[in-house]
Write a protein that holds these residues in place. Structure first.
Motif, PDB file in Angstrom:
ATOM      1  N   LEU A  33       0.809  -1.221   0.000  1.00  0.00           N
ATOM      2  CA  LEU A  33       0.000   0.000   0.000  1.00  0.00           C
ATOM      3  C   LEU A  33       0.843   1.271   0.000  1.00  0.00           C
ATOM      4  O   LEU A  33       0.324   2.359   0.233  1.00  0.00           O
ATOM      5  CB  LEU A  33      -0.951  -0.010   1.204  1.00  0.00           C
ATOM      6  N   THR A  34       2.150   1.129  -0.237  1.00  0.00           N
ATOM      7  CA  THR A  34       3.009   2.301  -0.420  1.00  0.00           C
ATOM      8  C   THR A  34       3.777   2.137  -1.727  1.00  0.00           C
ATOM      9  O   THR A  34       3.797   1.056  -2.322  1.00  0.00           O
ATOM     10  CB  THR A  34       4.011   2.474   0.739  1.00  0.00           C
ATOM     11  N   ASP A  39       9.767  -0.803   1.618  1.00  0.00           N
ATOM     12  CA  ASP A  39       8.877  -0.927   2.766  1.00  0.00           C
ATOM     13  C   ASP A  39       8.436  -2.366   2.959  1.00  0.00           C
ATOM     14  O   ASP A  39       8.113  -3.068   1.982  1.00  0.00           O
ATOM     15  CB  ASP A  39       7.627  -0.051   2.579  1.00  0.00           C
ATOM     16  N   HIS A  40       8.404  -2.795   4.194  1.00  0.00           N
ATOM     17  CA  HIS A  40       7.842  -4.098   4.533  1.00  0.00           C
ATOM     18  C   HIS A  40       6.570  -3.889   5.352  1.00  0.00           C
ATOM     19  O   HIS A  40       6.394  -2.864   6.001  1.00  0.00           O
ATOM     20  CB  HIS A  40       8.845  -4.948   5.311  1.00  0.00           C
ATOM     21  N   PRO A 139      -2.293  -0.507   8.585  1.00  0.00           N
ATOM     22  CA  PRO A 139      -1.671   0.740   8.122  1.00  0.00           C
ATOM     23  C   PRO A 139      -2.030   1.082   6.682  1.00  0.00           C
ATOM     24  O   PRO A 139      -2.119   0.205   5.828  1.00  0.00           O
ATOM     25  CB  PRO A 139      -0.173   0.441   8.263  1.00  0.00           C
ATOM     26  N   TYR A 140      -2.253   2.373   6.466  1.00  0.00           N
ATOM     27  CA  TYR A 140      -2.594   2.978   5.179  1.00  0.00           C
ATOM     28  C   TYR A 140      -4.049   2.712   4.769  1.00  0.00           C
ATOM     29  O   TYR A 140      -4.528   3.287   3.806  1.00  0.00           O
ATOM     30  CB  TYR A 140      -1.635   2.516   4.066  1.00  0.00           C
ATOM     31  N   ASN A 151       6.026   7.134  13.578  1.00  0.00           N
ATOM     32  CA  ASN A 151       5.409   7.806  12.443  1.00  0.00           C
ATOM     33  C   ASN A 151       3.911   7.500  12.394  1.00  0.00           C
ATOM     34  O   ASN A 151       3.508   6.338  12.452  1.00  0.00           O
ATOM     35  CB  ASN A 151       6.079   7.357  11.143  1.00  0.00           C
ATOM     36  N   VAL A 152       3.095   8.556  12.316  1.00  0.00           N
ATOM     37  CA  VAL A 152       1.634   8.401  12.265  1.00  0.00           C
ATOM     38  C   VAL A 152       1.179   8.484  10.818  1.00  0.00           C
ATOM     39  O   VAL A 152       1.497   9.442  10.107  1.00  0.00           O
ATOM     40  CB  VAL A 152       0.929   9.481  13.109  1.00  0.00           C
ATOM     41  N   VAL A 153       0.433   7.467  10.371  1.00  0.00           N
ATOM     42  CA  VAL A 153      -0.080   7.462   9.001  1.00  0.00           C
ATOM     43  C   VAL A 153      -1.595   7.341   9.030  1.00  0.00           C
ATOM     44  O   VAL A 153      -2.172   6.681   9.894  1.00  0.00           O
ATOM     45  CB  VAL A 153       0.531   6.325   8.163  1.00  0.00           C
ATOM     46  N   GLY A 154      -2.237   8.000   8.076  1.00  0.00           N
ATOM     47  CA  GLY A 154      -3.681   7.924   7.940  1.00  0.00           C
ATOM     48  C   GLY A 154      -4.075   6.991   6.812  1.00  0.00           C
ATOM     49  O   GLY A 154      -3.277   6.166   6.347  1.00  0.00           O
ATOM     50  N   GLN A 155      -5.319   7.132   6.371  1.00  0.00           N
ATOM     51  CA  GLN A 155      -5.828   6.289   5.293  1.00  0.00           C
ATOM     52  C   GLN A 155      -5.382   6.867   3.950  1.00  0.00           C
ATOM     53  O   GLN A 155      -5.688   7.998   3.611  1.00  0.00           O
ATOM     54  CB  GLN A 155      -7.356   6.216   5.343  1.00  0.00           C
TER      55      GLN A 155
END
Length: 232
Positions: A33-34, A39-40, A139-140, A151-155
């Motif tokens: 999703l990135t 990224d894992h 996440p994501y 680290n804060v991530v949103g949708q």
């Protein structure tokens, strides 16, 4: 409205409630999703469990209370400005109840974009009744997730859910969630070796593990039970 502080019901079971948050990286899975190929997949799991004490650091409703994304499940984040004062009826890091040696485990897969925190009342109530109840963030896709390192991530993914099936984007997210659930169970089975300082180490009955879910999380639970025989 910005001053509104919801009152969560007190857990109805015989136990008080402790909590622990795990952040695990699955080095065998790239993050789908990135756009960063290095990224894992990270999985965030919050455990609520029976304990015999109510003293300790209070569990906040949102762990990212002061760093929320712009919106939470479609609502502007300023609507949650006072949620830091919510009493969750749970404390961090307390010892697991001595009422029995091990406790059955339940995993919860939330609805699309819904943060795991929205299930806090359910989580604490079932923990008070004698379950290790584990809510997952995705996440994501979840409205808010705190990754390893803070680290804060949103949708960032917004799948099309309109019209008749099939919905390939939804099916993709379900597959990711199912893999997350099995990965969490893998980590829990190694908890005594990997994290012997965890209050839960040695206290999980991994022969009695269930999974439930809401909306897309319900579909995830059905598929997890079908594909991983450890889930009852």
């Amino acid at each position: 409205l910005t001053a509104f502080v919801p009152a969560l019901p007190k857990p109805s079971g015989p136990h008080t409630v402790g909590s622990e948050i795990f952040r695990w990286s699955d080095n065998q899975r790239p993050e789908a999703l990135t756009t960063n190929p290095s990224d894992h997949r990270q999985v965030i799991a919050q455990a609520f469990y029976p304990t015999d004490t109510s003293t300790g650091k209070a569990v906040p409703y949102f762990e990212a209370q002061h760093h929320l994304p712009g919106s939470i499940s479609g609502l502007p984040s300023f609507m949650f400005a006072s949620f830091g004062r919510i009493a969750t009826h749970a404390t961090f890091g307390t010892a697991v109840s001595h009422a029995q040696r091990t406790w059955p485990v339940l995993l919860l897969s939330p609805g699309l974009s819904i943060p795991r925190e929205q299930y806090t009342a359910l989580s604490t109530d079932l923990a008070s009744r004698g379950y290790v109840f584990i809510t997952l963030s995705s996440p994501y896709e979840s409205a808010v997730s705190v990754l390893a390192g803070g680290n804060v991530v949103g949708q960032t993914t917004h799948p099309d859910v309109m019209g008749p099936p099939p919905h390939p984007a939804i099916e993709r997210l379900i597959n990711i969630r199912v893999a997350d659930a099995s990965f969490v169970l893998d980590q829990l089975s190694r908890l005594t070796q990997r994290d012997p300082g965890s209050p839960l180490a040695g206290h999980l009955d991994l022969k009695h593990v269930g999974i439930i879910g809401h909306s897309i999380g319900g579909a995830t639970a059905v598929q997890a039970i079908e594909t991983d025989s450890r889930f009852k």
